[in-house]
Design a protein around this motif. Structure first.
Motif, short mmCIF file in Angstrom:
data_model
loop_
_atom_site.label_atom_id
_atom_site.label_comp_id
_atom_site.label_asym_id
_atom_site.label_seq_id
_atom_site.Cartn_x
_atom_site.Cartn_y
_atom_site.Cartn_z
N CYS A 195 3.55 2.02 8.32
CA CYS A 195 2.45 1.93 9.29
C CYS A 195 1.42 3.03 9.05
CB CYS A 195 3.01 2.04 10.71
SG CYS A 195 3.88 0.56 11.29
N LYS A 196 1.89 4.24 8.81
CA LYS A 196 0.97 5.35 8.58
C LYS A 196 0.16 5.14 7.32
CE LYS A 196 -0.62 9.49 9.60
NZ LYS A 196 -1.28 9.84 10.88
N ALA A 197 0.81 4.62 6.27
CA ALA A 197 0.11 4.39 5.01
C ALA A 197 -1.05 3.42 5.17
CB ALA A 197 1.08 3.88 3.95
N LEU A 198 -0.96 2.51 6.15
CA LEU A 198 -2.01 1.52 6.38
C LEU A 198 -2.85 1.84 7.62
CD1 LEU A 198 -0.28 -1.84 5.41
CD2 LEU A 198 -2.15 -0.68 4.24
N THR A 212 4.48 12.14 12.23
CA THR A 212 5.04 13.10 13.17
C THR A 212 5.78 12.38 14.29
OG1 THR A 212 3.07 13.08 14.58
CG2 THR A 212 3.09 14.65 12.73
N PRO A 213 6.62 13.10 15.04
CA PRO A 213 7.27 12.48 16.20
C PRO A 213 6.25 11.92 17.20
CG PRO A 213 8.40 14.50 15.64
CD PRO A 213 7.17 14.45 14.77
N ALA A 214 5.14 12.63 17.38
CA ALA A 214 4.10 12.15 18.30
C ALA A 214 3.51 10.83 17.81
CB ALA A 214 3.00 13.20 18.46
N TYR A 215 3.30 10.72 16.52
CA TYR A 215 2.78 9.48 15.95
C TYR A 215 3.77 8.34 16.17
CZ TYR A 215 1.53 6.01 12.40
OH TYR A 215 1.21 4.83 11.76
N VAL A 216 5.04 8.60 15.95
CA VAL A 216 6.07 7.57 16.14
C VAL A 216 6.10 7.11 17.59
CG1 VAL A 216 8.55 7.11 16.10
CG2 VAL A 216 7.47 8.33 14.19
N ALA A 236 0.81 -1.22 0.00
CA ALA A 236 0.00 0.00 0.00
C ALA A 236 0.84 1.26 0.00
CB ALA A 236 -0.93 0.02 1.22
N VAL A 237 2.09 1.17 0.38
CA VAL A 237 2.89 2.38 0.56
C VAL A 237 3.17 3.07 -0.75
CG1 VAL A 237 5.04 3.30 1.44
CG2 VAL A 237 3.93 1.41 2.61
#
Length: 246
Positions: A195-198, A172-176, A7-8
């Motif tokens: 991970c974000k792409a999915l 973002t750093p917060a997401y990580v 998906a990426v």
């Protein structure tokens, strides 16, 4: 479970297109840029598409970026000549053209790269291959602050393409930090991008951990998400394997 990040690539094709290396000289100023504004469709937002040669990137006109306030106001205007300027750390994009109606028009732009920003990138090992990359950074809002924040969170961008991809997908750093848990070991920026792409988030990972899945690789997590494996499904499979059925 090793599943490719299918998906990426699809998620990043349009936003990374502006970073395709050019074959001509790499001047500080890029002139052969076109813009086109399109009104909202359905529940979407109006958007601005910026193109150079065979590459393009779209920016939502949704009020989320402060440096686009003047552009958004200009594109809301009545039919007639229009001009707007986007000032970003990466450089300045100055555009002129004609509106047929609000959020419906086209024209041309001139991008002037910021050498200081380029030097800051180089000092972090993120020097762009050419200044098309800097235009892409303006469009997706890739910044030095984002690069430093991701590095501090343990997923240092390896090159400017990583930074562009992270900004485009809002990694973002917060997401990580939200992803880093007992369920998954996360140390690479490309894994955070996948991970974000999915749409993998901290809640999903915490659910997997509660179901007994811990210290998974990012490949495993992305594969499970791609196949629709939810924490509830994982618990059900555990019950079936144990023979409890409850």
């Amino acid at each position: 479970m090793k599943v490719p990040y299918l998906a990426v690539g699809a998620a990043l094709l349009s936003v990374l297109a502006c970073s395709v290396p050019s074959t001509a000289a790499d001047p500080l100023v890029l002139n052969d840029i076109e813009w086109q504004a399109a009104p909202a469709k359905g529940k979407g937002e109006p958007h601005l598409q910026v193109s150079r040669r065979k590459s393009n990137s779209s920016v939502s006109i949704d009020g989320s970026r402060r440096e686009l306030a003047g552009t958004e106001a200009a594109l809301r205007g009545a039919a007639g000549p229009v001009s707007f300027t986007i000032v970003h750390a990466a450089g300045t994009l100055a555009c002129t053209g004609v509106l047929k109606a609000a959020h419906d028009g086209a024209g041309r732009c001139r991008f002037t790269a910021d050498p200081g920003f380029e030097r800051d990138l180089a000092s972090r090992g993120l020097a762009p291959e050419d200044r098309d990359d800097l235009l892409a950074m303006l469009l997706v809002d890739a910044t030095i602050e984002l690069a430093d924040g991701l590095t501090a969170a343990g997923v240092k961008p390896k090159d400017d393409g990583d930074l562009i991809a992270a900004a485009a997908l809002d990694v973002t750093p917060a997401y990580v930090r939200d992803l880093q848990s007992e369920a998954m070991t996360l140390t690479a920026i490309e894994d955070a991008i996948a991970c974000k792409a999915l749409d993998v988030d901290g809640a999903y990972l915490r659910g997997l951990a509660a179901a007994g899945y811990r210290k998974l690789s990012a490949h495993d997590v992305v594969g499970m998400k791609a196949l629709g494996v939810s924490p509830e499904y994982a618990r059900a499979m555990n019950r079936a394997a144990s023979g409890s059925g409850k």
